[in-house]
Design an enzyme around this catalytic site. Structure first.
Site, PDB file in Angstrom:
ATOM      1  N   HIS A  78       4.030   6.227  -7.046  1.00 28.80           N
ATOM      2  CA  HIS A  78       3.280   7.386  -7.533  1.00 28.80           C
ATOM      3  C   HIS A  78       4.135   8.381  -8.329  1.00 28.80           C
ATOM      4  O   HIS A  78       4.005   9.600  -8.176  1.00 28.80           O
ATOM      5  CB  HIS A  78       2.594   8.105  -6.378  1.00 28.80           C
ATOM      6  CG  HIS A  78       1.466   7.335  -5.760  1.00 28.80           C
ATOM      7  ND1 HIS A  78       0.720   6.402  -6.450  1.00 28.80           N
ATOM      8  CD2 HIS A  78       0.963   7.346  -4.491  1.00 28.80           C
ATOM      9  CE1 HIS A  78      -0.203   5.893  -5.656  1.00 28.80           C
ATOM     10  NE2 HIS A  78      -0.079   6.436  -4.456  1.00 28.80           N
TER      11      HIS A  78
ATOM     12  N   HIS B 152      -5.693  11.181  -6.115  1.00 27.59           N
ATOM     13  CA  HIS B 152      -5.501  10.553  -4.804  1.00 27.59           C
ATOM     14  C   HIS B 152      -6.305  11.254  -3.711  1.00 27.59           C
ATOM     15  O   HIS B 152      -5.829  11.441  -2.592  1.00 27.59           O
ATOM     16  CB  HIS B 152      -4.015  10.557  -4.442  1.00 27.59           C
ATOM     17  CG  HIS B 152      -3.601   9.468  -3.503  1.00 27.59           C
ATOM     18  ND1 HIS B 152      -4.021   9.416  -2.190  1.00 27.59           N
ATOM     19  CD2 HIS B 152      -2.810   8.390  -3.680  1.00 27.59           C
ATOM     20  CE1 HIS B 152      -3.489   8.365  -1.600  1.00 27.59           C
ATOM     21  NE2 HIS B 152      -2.750   7.712  -2.483  1.00 27.59           N
TER      22      HIS B 152
ATOM     23  N   GLU C  60      -8.656   4.970  -5.870  1.00 27.70           N
ATOM     24  CA  GLU C  60      -7.848   5.417  -6.996  1.00 27.70           C
ATOM     25  C   GLU C  60      -8.084   4.524  -8.216  1.00 27.70           C
ATOM     26  O   GLU C  60      -7.676   3.370  -8.233  1.00 27.70           O
ATOM     27  CB  GLU C  60      -6.364   5.385  -6.615  1.00 27.70           C
ATOM     28  CG  GLU C  60      -6.038   6.135  -5.335  1.00 27.70           C
ATOM     29  CD  GLU C  60      -4.761   5.611  -4.710  1.00 27.70           C
ATOM     30  OE1 GLU C  60      -3.715   5.602  -5.385  1.00 27.70           O
ATOM     31  OE2 GLU C  60      -4.813   5.180  -3.542  1.00 27.70           O
TER      32      GLU C  60
END
Length: 339
Positions: free
Chosen positions: A107, A178, A304
């Site tokens: 991420h 997220h 996501e």
């Protein structure tokens, strides 16, 4: 027209002011933080008209500053999901990025977009536009990346998120949000792993024990990944689905067209949520590693929309490299209703 307001939410550890924006339209109320672009709350009614917050989060900024790992409600970038070996080759050069999940990058690295304060301004009558400059070399990624993300409510109260980015040097880009969803109410005490899920995907991205893609895209038929017809979600998912219908059919500016790819339904409250996106992939994470502070495993589902994980290291996956003169765009809408 959307009712839009803003107020102070405090400051980050560096003393940068953080604001909270509130959007209200057609029975939906959304609160956003400029820290991490966080979706702090989404309030919608159930089949009886009772309103509840359906996303996992905290009542104040301090909660997000203390609990970075779960990425509650946050914008994720420069590259969502995992990059194997925290590195990728681009135009004959190997770039090494932050390793924040063992030897891999997750991420965006040690301090990704989720831990940055974004500039915010009203965007027309229905939303707020967040923007920031990610400088060349941030977390090891090449190029100066100008990013903007617009949150808006449509006429039916759906939450639309539009992403845009431009660069001065070639760099991989995959942005997502997220948020963890629990349509029974984030503080209702019931896990989201009892929700029914449908995903328009005939294949998924096979992963190894480190949750890195093997490069294979096996069919979902006959496996626990087959959500082509609605069924109850159990635990044990942190996988990317290869969404049907991705292609440059009718998208604005020749880009991919948005299409409805998923629906989640909570039979107890009657709430359902549809998911429409331009993206090729959908990562389903069932929150198995939430540690109970304050949410336990399975308390919410992260859905996501994104490029495939580790695409820069997988030549067979869709290209995710953004080059100077090109514009990265992505759009996802979460629609709400009851039955």
């Amino acid at each position: 027209m959307t009712v839009i307001s803003t107020e102070s939410a405090g400051t980050d550890p560096e003393g940068t002011p953080v604001d909270r924006w509130t959007l209200e339209r057609a029975g939906t109320r959304v609160r956003l933080l400029t820290y991490g672009g966080v979706v702090q709350s989404v309030e919608v009614p159930d089949r009886t008209g009772a309103v509840a917050d359906v996303v996992l989060g905290f009542p104040d900024l301090a909660g997000y500053l203390a609990a970075r790992g779960p990425y509650f409600g946050a914008l994720v970038g420069r590259y969502a999901n995992r990059l194997s070996g925290a590195a990728f080759a681009l135009d004959g050069r190997t770039h090494r990025v932050s390793a924040n999940e063992g030897p891999n990058c997750l991420h965006g690295g040690e301090r990704g977009f989720d831990q940055r304060v974004w500039h915010a301004e009203r965007d027309g009558d229905h939303g707020v536009r967040l923007s920031r400059i990610s400088p060349d070399g941030e977390e090891g990624f090449p190029g100066r990346l100008a990013v903007s993300v617009t949150y808006a409510l449509d006429s039916a109260g759906g939450l639309r998120i539009d992403y845009r980015a431009e660069t001065d040097a070639a760099t991989p880009v995959s942005l997502t949000n997220h948020t963890y969803w629990n349509l029974g109410g984030a503080r209702g005490g019931r896990p989201a792993t009892g929700h029914e899920l449908r995903v328009a995907a005939e294949r998924f991205t096979e992963v190894d024990d480190a949750l890195l893609p093997t490069g294979e895209l096996p069919p979902v038929a006959g496996t626990r990944f087959d959500f082509r017809t609605p069924r109850v979600v159990g635990p044990g998912y942190d996988h990317n689905f290869v969404l049907d219908g991705h292609g440059p059919a009718a998208g604005e500016g020749g880009g991919p067209a948005a299409r409805q790819v998923a629906e989640v339904y909570d039979p107890v409250s009657g709430r359902f949520m549809t998911l429409t996106t331009t993206e090729p992939g959908l990562q389903l994470y069932t929150g198995d590693y939430l540690d109970g502070q304050p949410y336990g495993p399975g308390a919410g589902l992260a859905l996501e929309t994104q490029a495939f994980p580790d695409s820069p290291n997988r030549p067979g996956f869709p290209d995710t490299v953004l080059r100077p003169g090109e514009v990265y765009t992505s759009s996802t809408t979460y629609g709400f209703g009851v039955r």
